[in-house]
Structures are given as structure tokens and as C-alpha cells.
Design an enzyme around this catalytic site. Structure first.
Site, PDB file in Angstrom:
ATOM      1  N   ASN A 199      -1.790 -34.596  -1.102  1.00 37.05           N
ATOM      2  CA  ASN A 199      -1.058 -35.825  -1.403  1.00 37.05           C
ATOM      3  C   ASN A 199       0.151 -35.983  -0.486  1.00 37.05           C
ATOM      4  OD1 ASN A 199      -0.528 -33.500  -3.233  1.00 37.05           O
ATOM      5  ND2 ASN A 199       1.342 -34.659  -3.661  1.00 37.05           N
TER       6      ASN A 199
ATOM      7  N   GLN B 157      -6.917 -37.271  -4.172  1.00 35.53           N
ATOM      8  CA  GLN B 157      -6.709 -37.990  -2.902  1.00 35.53           C
ATOM      9  C   GLN B 157      -7.964 -37.991  -2.037  1.00 35.53           C
ATOM     10  OE1 GLN B 157      -4.064 -39.738  -2.161  1.00 35.53           O
ATOM     11  NE2 GLN B 157      -2.532 -39.004  -3.604  1.00 35.53           N
TER      12      GLN B 157
ATOM     13  N   SER C 193      -8.572 -39.455 -10.419  1.00 37.14           N
ATOM     14  CA  SER C 193      -7.715 -40.434 -11.088  1.00 37.14           C
ATOM     15  C   SER C 193      -8.086 -41.837 -10.618  1.00 37.14           C
ATOM     16  CB  SER C 193      -6.253 -40.133 -10.721  1.00 37.14           C
ATOM     17  OG  SER C 193      -5.391 -41.061 -11.300  1.00 37.14           O
ATOM     18  N   ALA C 194      -8.098 -42.807 -11.555  1.00 37.52           N
ATOM     19  CA  ALA C 194      -8.541 -44.169 -11.215  1.00 37.52           C
ATOM     20  C   ALA C 194      -7.575 -44.889 -10.281  1.00 37.52           C
ATOM     21  CB  ALA C 194      -8.716 -44.979 -12.503  1.00 37.52           C
ATOM     22  N   HIS C 195      -6.265 -44.695 -10.507  1.00 38.31           N
ATOM     23  CA  HIS C 195      -5.329 -45.562  -9.782  1.00 38.31           C
ATOM     24  C   HIS C 195      -5.201 -45.223  -8.303  1.00 38.31           C
ATOM     25  CE1 HIS C 195      -1.520 -43.084  -9.723  1.00 38.31           C
ATOM     26  NE2 HIS C 195      -2.131 -42.464 -10.703  1.00 38.31           N
TER      27      HIS C 195
ATOM     28  N   THR D  42      -8.696 -42.309 -28.991  1.00 33.99           N
ATOM     29  CA  THR D  42      -9.422 -43.511 -28.583  1.00 33.99           C
ATOM     30  C   THR D  42      -9.302 -43.710 -27.079  1.00 33.99           C
ATOM     31  OG1 THR D  42      -8.959 -44.468 -30.728  1.00 33.99           O
ATOM     32  CG2 THR D  42      -9.623 -46.007 -28.994  1.00 33.99           C
TER      33      THR D  42
ATOM     34  N   CYS E 165       4.614 -38.792  -6.481  1.00 32.64           N
ATOM     35  CA  CYS E 165       4.604 -37.944  -7.677  1.00 32.64           C
ATOM     36  C   CYS E 165       5.640 -36.833  -7.594  1.00 32.64           C
ATOM     37  CB  CYS E 165       3.242 -37.325  -7.900  1.00 32.64           C
ATOM     38  SG  CYS E 165       1.920 -38.096  -7.048  1.00 32.64           S
TER      39      CYS E 165
END
Ligand code: PLP
Length: 354
Positions: A128, A158, A178-180, A216, A297
Site C-alpha cells: 500500500n 492492493q 476490500s471493496a473500496h 446482518t 491508512c
């Protein structure tokens, strides 16, 4: 999609009525899409709230018996490194593997650190900080040859969709995404857990995610994961990267941290001598060029463990900026950004030197 989920399809995917069952099918389609991309089975993909959670979980499970040693690279994201350091604080034997000056993990040192007592190994796939890619396929095999019982985890955040990679044929047990990082919504990630791997639940409760991660599901973010994978087209990003690296390499007192030949092509770490990263970042931001000082991050901690491990000169670390490229960037934007960076460096240096 967002309006539909918020206004109409707001059902709980665990409910048994028809509309909820339909939503559950959509969640599973997202899982299948991720599995297809990773070349694994859908049953091996467990949704989480993001890669921080996936990485923490991997460390906790990889080391669940609390015996033996842990081997991690010095280039790990804090969401791997910090939980491992907590274990070190409790007296666990933690062995850290340095990076080579080109940004990759020192393979020989990794092999030396792994022994018959090694319980857990983690090596980041693409950094990253520098974008440099580790050959996880090869490293995972080296680790298993030395100790087939050692759990091999890789943080693939990454690299996912950006670096060609298939889990089948690798010796990876756990892999975080990770989606974002590929244009999906924040708040969804996943952990690949190799079939047959004995993992303990991260969160207990209603039994969602095959009893492994209760709670959920974040439906909207998980569904965006699938759209992001399907829409991801980074075919022109290497042109943007090559242009930027060629341009920056010609500037005086500027160094690319890590070898471009090993880069994912989505991140470039640039050391600028004679300036302070934060000041350069602010000047660039005022001109509409948004860069990081280290990865977003870890920007709250001053130290850059990755660059330190690569033995980067202090003057380049102090003036380090991190440029990331997205498929939505155009060549015109990158050309303008490079000109702005060049002019800003000169302005800043002349202001400092009077
Ligand atoms: N791992 C790497 C390599 C990252 O770059 C990031 C964040 O950017 C994370 C983990 C944490 O991911 P998340 O924001 O989904 O928790």
C-alpha cells in the site's frame, strides 16, 4: 442500486420471505463473482466489514493455538502488523522479514525465519506504500516446503483485480480483500479461507456467513463489490503509471521508492529531497492534485515502516509522497498533475533556500 436497496429492497437477507430470499441470492452472486476472480470456491469467501477486519481475523485464527512463532514482512499494512505486535508484546516469538531496496520481501530471509515451529506467516501481496508486488504464489510455496503446517496469509487489498493472480495452485490459506480499493463502497471486505481450514468464528451471534461472521450483512456495500469487479477496467492505468514514472525520474533530487518493474502500476512512492511531505501535499492539494504522504491508512503515524525497511535515505523519506492511479484517471489529468508536481517542488525548494 443504492436507491433500490434503501427504498425498496431493504430486507434482511437472512429472513425467509420471498423478497429477502431474492436479496440473499444477490449476496451470493457477489460472493460467486469474487470467487471467480480469485479462482476459488464461493464457499471459501466470507464477507467482513473490510480488510482491516479480515486481516485481524487472519492473524487471530492463524495463530489460534498460541504456540510457535509468527513470521511477517516489515512491509505489512498496520491491520496485520499491529495485531502481530500485540502478540509479540505478550511474549510470542515474532520474526520480522526486511524488504529489499527494490521494495520486495527478502525471500532468503523469509525462508530462514520459517522453521518447524512457525505457526503463521503473512506477506502483503502489493504494498500500500510503494505498489511493489510480492510473488505470493512462490513465497507461499517456499513457506509450505519448509513447514506444511504453517498458515500462509496474504493481504491482497492492493492487488485484487489489479495484479494477475489465482489462488488455485498457490499455497495461500487466507487472503484478504476490500471493496473500496477497486471502486466499491466502503464497509465491505472478504476473507478467503481455504476449504478445510479450521477457523474460529470472528463474531458470534445469529450465525450469518456460515456461522463464521455473525451480524446482518452490509448488503449495499457487498452488492457494490460485485459491480466494482465487473466494471473494473484498469487496462490504461499502466500508461498513466509509465508516464508518471518516466516524468518523475527525470526531476532533480527525486527518487522512485521501489523498483517500477515490480510495481502493480497503481501506486508510486516518490521521494523528494529538500522538502517536507506535508507541505508539498498541501501545495499540491491547493492546485487540485491529491496525493498522500504514505498510505492513507497509516498517515496518522509519522514513521514509514516500509520505506525504513527498504533503507530509503532520510532526505527521500522526509519528502515522500504517494501517488495512486485509478481507472477513472485520464492521461490529461496525469500530465497536468506531473507538471503541477514539478513546478511545486521547485517553488518549495526556492522558498526554503531563499
Ligand atoms: N490492507 C491494505 C494493503 C490496505 O491498503 C488497506 C487500506 O487501504 C487495508 C488493508 C485496510 O482495508 P479497509 O479500509 O477495507 O479496512
Amino acid at each position: 442500486m443504492s436507491n433500490r436497496i434503501l427504498e425498496r429492497d431493504f430486507y434482511n437477507p437472512s429472513a425467509l420471505y420471498y423478497c429477502a430470499v431474492e436479496l440473499r441470492k444477490e449476496l451470493d452472486a457477489s460472493r460467486a463473482c469474487i470467487a471467480d476472480k480469485l479462482d476459488c470456491k464461493p464457499s471459501e469467501v466470507v464477507f467482513t466489514s473490510g480488510a482491516t477486519e479480515s486481516n485481524n481475523w487472519a492473524v487471530a485464527c492463524g495463530f489460534k493455538n498460541k504456540r510457535g512463532n509468527i513470521v511477517v514482512s516489515e512491509g505489512e499494512h498496520p491491520s496485520v502488523y499491529e495485531p502481530v505486535m500485540l502478540l509479540k508484546g505478550k511474549g510470542i516469538d515474532v520474526r520480522t522479514v526486511p524488504l529489499l531496496s527494490d521494495g520486495r520481501v527478502d525471500e532468503e530471509r523469509l525462508a530462514c525465519c520459517v522453521d518447524c515451529e512457525t505457526a503463521f506467516v503473512s506477506v502483503i501481496h502489493a504494498s500500500n506504500e510503494t505498489g511493489v508486488v510480492n510473488d505470493v504464489m512462490r513465497l507461499s510455496r517456499i513457506v509450505k516446503e519448509k513447514n506444511p503446517r504453517a498458515v500462509f496469509h496474504s493481504d491482497g487489498v492492493q492487488a485484487f483485480c489489479k495484479v494477475p493472480f489465482r489462488l488455485s495452485g498457490s499455497c495461500v490459506d487466507l487472503y484478504s480483500i476490500s471493496a473500496h480499493k477497486i471502486g466499491g463502497l466502503k464497509g465491505a471486505g472478504a476473507l478467503y479461507i481455504r476449504n478445510g481450514f479450521n477457523i474460529s468464528p470472528l463474531v458470534s451471534g445469529g450465525g450469518q456467513e456460515r456461522n463464521l461472521r455473525s451480524g446482518t450483512e452490509n448488503v449495499m456495500s457487498i452488492l457494490s463489490f460485485k459491480s466494482a469487479i465487473e466494471d473494473f477496467d484498469g487496462s490504461h492505468v499502466c500508461d498513466l503509471y509509465d508516464y508518471a514514472v518516466a516524468y518523475l525520474s527525470k526531476l532533480v533530487g527525486v527518487k522512485i521508492n521501489g523498483c517500477a518493474d515490480h510495481s502493480s502500476g497503481y501506486i508510486v512512492s516518490v521521494g523528494v529531497s529538500g522538502v517536507k511531505s506535508e507541505i508539498l501535499q498541501h501545495i499540491l492539494s491547493d492546485s487540485g492534485v491529491l496525493v498522500g504522504t504514505g498510505s492513507a491508512c497509516s498517515s496518522k503515524t509519522k514513521k514509514n515502516r516500509t520505506l525504513e525497511s527498504m533503507k530509503t535515505e532520510k532526505r527521500f523519506m522526509e519528502g515522500n509522497i504517494r501517488i495512486s492511479f485509478s481507472p477513472s484517471n485520464t492521461m490529461e489529468e496525469i500530465k497536468r498533475a506531473m507538471d503541477v508536481i514539478s513546478v511545486s517542488i521547485e517553488k518549495l525548494r526556492s522558498a526554503i533556500n531563499g
